[in-house]
Design a protein around this motif. Structure first.
Motif, mmCIF file in Angstrom:
data_model
loop_
_atom_site.group_PDB
_atom_site.id
_atom_site.type_symbol
_atom_site.label_atom_id
_atom_site.label_comp_id
_atom_site.label_asym_id
_atom_site.label_seq_id
_atom_site.Cartn_x
_atom_site.Cartn_y
_atom_site.Cartn_z
ATOM 1 N N LEU A 1 0.836 -1.190 0.000
ATOM 2 C CA LEU A 1 0.000 0.000 0.000
ATOM 3 C C LEU A 1 0.883 1.256 0.000
ATOM 4 C CD1 LEU A 1 -2.795 1.303 0.129
ATOM 5 C CD2 LEU A 1 -2.637 1.175 2.624
ATOM 6 N N GLY A 2 1.907 1.255 0.814
ATOM 7 C CA GLY A 2 2.828 2.392 0.869
ATOM 8 C C GLY A 2 3.526 2.610 -0.458
ATOM 9 N N LEU A 3 3.956 1.528 -1.108
ATOM 10 C CA LEU A 3 4.615 1.653 -2.404
ATOM 11 C C LEU A 3 3.662 2.199 -3.459
ATOM 12 C CD1 LEU A 3 6.753 -1.603 -2.526
ATOM 13 C CD2 LEU A 3 7.575 0.745 -2.270
ATOM 14 N N SER A 4 2.420 1.737 -3.455
ATOM 15 C CA SER A 4 1.473 2.219 -4.455
ATOM 16 C C SER A 4 1.126 3.680 -4.202
ATOM 17 C CB SER A 4 0.212 1.364 -4.497
ATOM 18 O OG SER A 4 -0.524 1.500 -3.308
ATOM 19 N N LEU A 5 1.012 4.100 -2.957
ATOM 20 C CA LEU A 5 0.718 5.498 -2.657
ATOM 21 C C LEU A 5 1.892 6.391 -3.030
ATOM 22 C CD1 LEU A 5 -1.193 5.275 0.727
ATOM 23 C CD2 LEU A 5 -2.132 5.754 -1.543
ATOM 24 N N SER A 6 3.111 5.912 -2.847
ATOM 25 C CA SER A 6 4.265 6.723 -3.239
ATOM 26 C C SER A 6 4.306 6.875 -4.748
ATOM 27 C CB SER A 6 5.572 6.124 -2.717
ATOM 28 O OG SER A 6 5.858 4.909 -3.365
ATOM 29 N N GLY A 7 3.853 5.875 -5.497
ATOM 30 C CA GLY A 7 3.761 5.986 -6.952
ATOM 31 C C GLY A 7 2.750 7.026 -7.361
ATOM 32 N N ILE A 8 1.633 7.116 -6.643
ATOM 33 C CA ILE A 8 0.619 8.124 -6.927
ATOM 34 C C ILE A 8 1.185 9.506 -6.660
ATOM 35 C CG2 ILE A 8 -1.597 9.066 -6.163
ATOM 36 C CD1 ILE A 8 -2.456 6.127 -5.688
ATOM 37 N N ALA A 9 1.894 9.667 -5.566
ATOM 38 C CA ALA A 9 2.480 10.972 -5.242
ATOM 39 C C ALA A 9 3.500 11.376 -6.302
ATOM 40 C CB ALA A 9 3.131 10.934 -3.863
ATOM 41 N N ALA A 10 4.303 10.423 -6.762
ATOM 42 C CA ALA A 10 5.306 10.731 -7.769
ATOM 43 C C ALA A 10 4.657 11.141 -9.081
ATOM 44 C CB ALA A 10 6.228 9.532 -7.984
ATOM 45 N N ALA A 11 3.489 10.604 -9.375
ATOM 46 C CA ALA A 11 2.808 10.915 -10.620
ATOM 47 C C ALA A 11 2.000 12.205 -10.518
ATOM 48 C CB ALA A 11 1.905 9.755 -11.011
ATOM 49 N N SER A 12 2.090 12.909 -9.398
ATOM 50 C CA SER A 12 1.300 14.118 -9.224
ATOM 51 C C SER A 12 1.943 15.333 -9.898
ATOM 52 C CB SER A 12 1.073 14.394 -7.735
ATOM 53 O OG SER A 12 2.299 14.705 -7.120
ATOM 54 N N SER A 13 3.080 15.149 -10.555
ATOM 55 C CA SER A 13 3.717 16.243 -11.269
ATOM 56 C C SER A 13 4.554 15.691 -12.421
ATOM 57 C CB SER A 13 4.593 17.056 -10.319
ATOM 58 O OG SER A 13 5.662 16.273 -9.835
ATOM 59 N N PHE A 14 4.942 16.601 -13.314
ATOM 60 C CA PHE A 14 5.813 16.266 -14.433
ATOM 61 C C PHE A 14 7.090 17.074 -14.255
ATOM 62 C CE2 PHE A 14 1.422 16.130 -15.995
ATOM 63 C CZ PHE A 14 1.346 14.821 -16.439
ATOM 64 N N THR A 15 8.240 16.422 -14.285
ATOM 65 C CA THR A 15 9.508 17.077 -13.994
ATOM 66 C C THR A 15 10.422 17.068 -15.213
ATOM 67 O OG1 THR A 15 9.325 16.426 -11.682
ATOM 68 C CG2 THR A 15 11.516 17.055 -12.461
ATOM 69 N N PHE A 16 11.038 18.214 -15.475
ATOM 70 C CA PHE A 16 12.036 18.361 -16.523
ATOM 71 C C PHE A 16 13.306 18.893 -15.880
ATOM 72 C CE2 PHE A 16 8.000 18.737 -18.628
ATOM 73 C CZ PHE A 16 8.170 18.172 -19.880
ATOM 74 N N LYS A 17 14.447 18.268 -16.207
ATOM 75 C CA LYS A 17 15.748 18.728 -15.720
ATOM 76 C C LYS A 17 16.647 18.948 -16.921
ATOM 77 C CE LYS A 17 15.420 15.773 -11.655
ATOM 78 N NZ LYS A 17 15.978 14.600 -10.983
ATOM 79 N N ALA A 18 17.550 19.893 -16.799
ATOM 80 C CA ALA A 18 18.513 20.127 -17.877
ATOM 81 C C ALA A 18 19.754 20.799 -17.314
ATOM 82 C CB ALA A 18 17.897 20.995 -18.970
ATOM 83 N N SER A 19 20.869 20.553 -17.970
ATOM 84 C CA SER A 19 22.139 21.201 -17.637
ATOM 85 C C SER A 19 22.412 22.287 -18.664
ATOM 86 C CB SER A 19 23.276 20.189 -17.652
ATOM 87 O OG SER A 19 23.074 19.231 -16.642
ATOM 88 N N ALA A 20 22.902 23.428 -18.185
ATOM 89 C CA ALA A 20 23.156 24.576 -19.053
ATOM 90 C C ALA A 20 24.658 24.789 -19.223
ATOM 91 C CB ALA A 20 22.521 25.828 -18.456
ATOM 92 N N SER A 21 25.042 25.123 -20.453
ATOM 93 C CA SER A 21 26.450 25.383 -20.750
ATOM 94 C C SER A 21 26.546 26.391 -21.891
ATOM 95 C CB SER A 21 27.161 24.090 -21.158
ATOM 96 O OG SER A 21 26.626 23.611 -22.388
ATOM 97 N N GLY A 22 27.725 26.937 -22.046
ATOM 98 C CA GLY A 22 27.980 27.865 -23.140
ATOM 99 C C GLY A 22 27.993 27.183 -24.492
ATOM 100 N N GLU A 23 28.357 25.898 -24.518
ATOM 101 C CA GLU A 23 28.406 25.171 -25.788
ATOM 102 C C GLU A 23 27.034 25.056 -26.440
ATOM 103 O OE1 GLU A 23 29.714 23.056 -22.994
ATOM 104 O OE2 GLU A 23 31.627 24.054 -23.195
#
Length: 161
Positions: free
Chosen positions: A12-34
Motif C-alpha cells: 500500500l505504501g509503495l502504491s501510494l508513493s507511486g501516486i504521489a510521484a505521478a502528481s507532477s511532471f519534472t524536466f531537468k537540464a544542464s546549461a552550458s555555453g556550448e
C-alpha cells in the motif's frame, strides 16, 4: 497473519508513493555555453529543474548557476536545439549591473499570467498546458544572460520526450 498485514501495508505504501510521484511532471537540464547559438566560451554552467503540477496549472522552478559572473537575467525561450527564439517566461528579472552567483539564482512558480504568448514551432504557448506541450516536443530552452554575453551566457535545451 501478522506477516500478511506487513506485506499489505508495504505494498500500500509503495502504491501510494507511486501516486504521489505521478502528481507532477519534472524536466531537468544542464546549461552550458556550448549549447548557446552561437556557442560561447565560458566557465559558467548551470542546471534547471522545472516541475509542472499534474493539472498543468502552474510550474515550480529552481535555477542554479555555477561560476556565474555578471548574470543579468534568465528566461525560457521558444526554439528547438540550434535555433534561437522569443522569450515565453522570465525566471530571473533584469539586473542592470548583473550579479555574481555560485548557487541558486532563482526559485519560483509560474502561472498563466507569467507567460508571454509566442509561437513555438507550431505550438502557440499561451498557458501552462501549452508550455508543457512545447517542452515535451523539445521546443523550449533556458537562456541565462550576462554582462559579457547579453545574447546568452549559457543555455539548456529540453529534448522531445
Amino acid at each position: 497473519m501478522k506477516q500478511l498485514a506487513i506485506v499489505f501495508i508495504t505494498l500500500l505504501g509503495l502504491s501510494l508513493s507511486g501516486i504521489a510521484a505521478a502528481s507532477s511532471f519534472t524536466f531537468k537540464a544542464s546549461a552550458s555555453g556550448e549549447q548557446e547559438v552561437p556557442p560561447v566560451m565560458t566557465e559558467t554552467s548551470g542546471s534547471v529543474l522545472i516541475r509542472f503540477d499534474r493539472a498543468l496549472r502552474d510550474v515550480d522552478y529552481v535555477l542554479t548557476i555555477r561560476r556565474g559572473v555578471g548574470i543579468t537575467q534568465a528566461h525560457l525561450h521558444c526554439g528547438a536545439a540550434g535555433a534561437n527564439g522569443p522569450v515565453v517566461a522570465c525566471l530571473f528579472p533584469l539586473s542592470a549591473g548583473g550579479v555574481d552567483v555560485n548557487g541558486r539564482l532563482a526559485k519560483g512558480t509560474l502561472t498563466n499570467d507569467g507567460l508571454t504568448p509566442g509561437d513555438c514551432g507550431g505550438i502557440n504557448v499561451s498557458n501552462i498546458a501549452s508550455l508543457f506541450a512545447a517542452m515535451r516536443e523539445g521546443l523550449i530552452y533556458l537562456n541565462v544572460h550576462s554582462m559579457a554575453n547579453p545574447g546568452g551566457e549559457i543555455r539548456a535545451q529540453w529534448y522531445p520526450k
